[in-house]
Every structure is written in structure tokens, then in C-alpha cells.
Design an enzyme around this catalytic site. Structure first.
Site, PDB file in Angstrom:
ATOM      1  CB  CYS A   1     -16.713  16.893  14.394  1.00  9.73           C
ATOM      2  SG  CYS A   1     -18.099  17.702  13.574  1.00  9.73           S
TER       3      CYS A   1
ATOM      4  CB  CYS B   1     -23.541  17.294  18.628  1.00  2.00           C
ATOM      5  SG  CYS B   1     -22.639  18.860  18.466  1.00  2.00           S
TER       6      CYS B   1
HETATM    7  N1  DGL Z   1     -19.370  19.258  17.344  1.00  2.00           N
HETATM    8  C1  DGL Z   1     -19.940  18.879  16.114  1.00  2.00           C
HETATM    9  C2  DGL Z   1     -20.493  17.455  16.151  1.00  2.00           C
HETATM   10  O1  DGL Z   1     -20.059  16.632  16.929  1.00  2.00           O
HETATM   11  C3  DGL Z   1     -20.917  19.765  15.386  1.00  2.00           C
HETATM   12  C4  DGL Z   1     -21.131  21.194  15.669  1.00  2.00           C
HETATM   13  C5  DGL Z   1     -21.457  21.977  14.397  1.00  2.00           C
HETATM   14  O2  DGL Z   1     -22.630  22.052  13.991  1.00  2.00           O
HETATM   15  O3  DGL Z   1     -20.496  22.463  13.803  1.00  2.00           O
HETATM   16  O4  DGL Z   1     -21.357  17.123  15.377  1.00  2.00           O
END
Ligand code: DGL
Length: 291
Positions: free
Chosen positions: A91, A205
Site C-alpha cells: 500500500c 496505488c
Molecule cells: N491500495 C492503497 C495504496 O496503494 C490505497 C487504497 C486506499 O485508499 O485505501 O495506496
């Protein structure tokens, strides 16, 4: 400089393993699966657990303090319970903020996921690069540092998307998501002037690569979408050390343990995406209720 130092720090704690390594992969939702599938492919010898802090989703909307506390509590709970050899923070929104505190609290390697500014700017021919990310990742000092260090000579457009991670969750849940809704989020990535136009978009993301086919189909012109997952898989492999029995990947048969903090994860969907069996999903009762 600070970034290079941070990378080196976790290289030093590489464990010398003589058994199936165990790896915990973390995200706010299903986005981490774009990283997990590459890591699982690279390490057939490893046993995996995946945790989605879906009670905190979307992380892009959380304050810095809330985010550090949530990630610390959910990851900490599972590190103490599962004793993984390594944790992948799949993330960007969490990695660009919470890695120093996680590393300070746990003596195991943490591999983060941060915007792939360096390879994107190195590969761009038009020198126009866009970074598509959550608002949290866009406003981080860490992201600004990457741009300062690796984007010289490039015209970088930061594109905060409030909705795209949620739209990806909806696509994965089988809901209809219109082309227009996706295009509204990615449109600002495409910048053109008389001389040149964007040729490279960083998917900063982990949710976004899961709908790469739609991103490509909706792009006003072809661009290279940069997904950091293969580089993260290589990093995990370098930290775990070599697979000692590559011909006998018994761990691929060990079901992946699935955890979340609000609703049970979709076991069939995850098994299909990762190509491994999964255990019955568990909802953690240690969700950070105080947040
Ligand atoms: N998958 C997450 C990232 O790589 C973020 C998604 C969210 O906003 O929770 O930033």
C-alpha cells in the site's frame, strides 16, 4: 539521501532461512493483491498471509496520525500472532508514511510499496510523467522527496484520485463501474502541449493495476503504466535469500491465511487471483475501534 538510507537499513536485516519462509502481505483492501500475486509467483516456497484493513478503507482519506495508528495496530497484531519472516506493506498510502514506525517496533524486514518515480522518469521519452495516487500519497513529503531525487528533467504531474481505489473494489466485487467514472479519475494524467504529451503514468496505488485492462482501454492515447509489483517481488526474494528447494514448492499447496477488519474477504476471488488455495477468511476482532 534519506530515501537511499531507508532502503539500505532493511537490507541489513535479511534473514538466512533454512525452511519455508513466511510472509505477511498488508493493504487497506484488495489492492495489495496486485503485489501479492507477483510475490507469490516469485516465491513458490513461501507460506503467505494476507490482511486487508477494510475497516479503515480508504486510507487515502485518513489523517496521517490515524493512518500510522491503524497500520501499527493491525500489522502489530498479526506480527505477534503469525511471526512472519517478512512483511510486505502493499500500500503506497501506508508505506509513504508508516514504515519508519513499523520498523522501529518490529525486528523483521518490511518491504514497502512507494511510487515508482525513478524507473518511470528513467523510461519516459517525452519527459512528461504523471503519478496517479490517493490524495494521501500525493501530499506526502516522501513522494515529494522521490520527485526531487529522481525526476530531474521531467515534467511531473501529481494526480490525486479520491475515488479510483473504491471503484476498483467495486469492480472486484462484481459491481458495474462505468467507463466515465474511471475516466474522470485518470483523465488529468494525460497532459499535452504543443511539444509533447505524457507517455508514462505511475500507478502509485496498488489497487490500480488490478484494472489495468480498463485503464489501457480508456487512455486517450497509449502510455506506459508503471506497476511496481515485479520490483517488489525481486526485493522480497533478495531479502529472503534463495529458494533452497525450487523443485519442490510444497508451500504453494499451503493455503493462504486471509484476514480483514470489517467483512470477510472473498476467498474464491483471492484464490483465483493468486493461484493458490486459501483458508476460510477470518475477521480480526482487534480492529482499532478507538480510531
Ligand atoms: N491500495 C492503497 C495504496 O496503494 C490505497 C487504497 C486506499 O485508499 O485505501 O495506496
Amino acid at each position: 539521501m534519506a530515501i537511499a538510507a531507508a532502503v539500505e537499513r532493511f537490507a541489513v536485516v535479511s534473514p538466512a532461512l533454512h525452511r519455508e519462509p513466511s510472509v505477511l502481505v498488508f493493504d487497506s483492501g484488495l489492492g495489495g493483491l496486485s503485489v501479492f500475486r507477483e510475490v507469490a509467483r516469485a516465491r513458490p516456497d513461501a507460506r503467505f498471509s494476507y490482511v486487508a484493513d477494510d475497516a479503515g478503507f480508504p486510507y487515502g482519506a485518513l489523517s496521517d496520525q490515524e493512518l500510522i495508528r491503524r497500520v501499527g495496530e493491525v500489522v502489530g497484531t498479526l506480527v505477534h500472532r503469525l511471526h512472519p519472516d517478512l512483511v510486505v506493506i502493499a500500500c503506497n498510502t501506508a508505506s509513504t508514511l508508516a514504515l519508519p514506525s513499523l520498523r522501529a517496533h518490529h525486528a523483521i524486514p518490511f518491504v514497502g510499496t512507494v511510487p515508482a518515480v525513478k524507473p518511470a522518469c528513467a523510461a519516459s521519452v517525452s519527459r512528461k510523467v504523471s503519478i496517479l495516487a490517493t490524495p494521501g500519497t500525493v501530499r506526502r513529503d516522501y513522494t515529494a522527496g522521490l520527485i526531487r531525487e529522481f525526476a530531474s528533467g521531467c515534467d511531473v504531474t501529481l494526480v490525486p484520485s479520491v475515488r479510483l481505489a473504491g471503484l476498483v473494489e467495486a469492480v472486484l466485487a462484481g459491481d458495474a463501474v462505468s467507463d466515465g467514472a474511471i475516466l474522470d479519475e485518470i483523465g488529468p494524467c494525460f497532459v499535452a502541449d504543443a511539444a509533447s504529451r505524457t507517455d508514462t503514468v505511475v500507478l502509485a496505488c496498488t489497487h490500480y493495476p488490478l484494472i489495468l485492462d480498463r485503464l489501457e482501454a480508456l487512455s486517450p492515447w497509449p502510455v506506459a503504466f508503471v506497476d511496481p509489483a515485479p520490483a517488489i517481488a525481486r526485493r522480497v526474494t533478495s531479502l529472503l535469500g534463495p529458494d533452497l528447494e525450487p523443485s519442490a514448492p510444497l508451500a504453494t499447496m499451503t493455503p493462504v491465511r486471509l484476514f480483514s477488519t470489517r467483512a470477510a474477504l472473498d476467498a474464491a476471488l483471492i484464490s483465483a487471483l493468486i493461484g493458490r488455495p486459501v483458508e476460510t477468511p477470518e475477521v480480526l476482532d482487534t480492529a482499532p475501534a478507538a480510531l
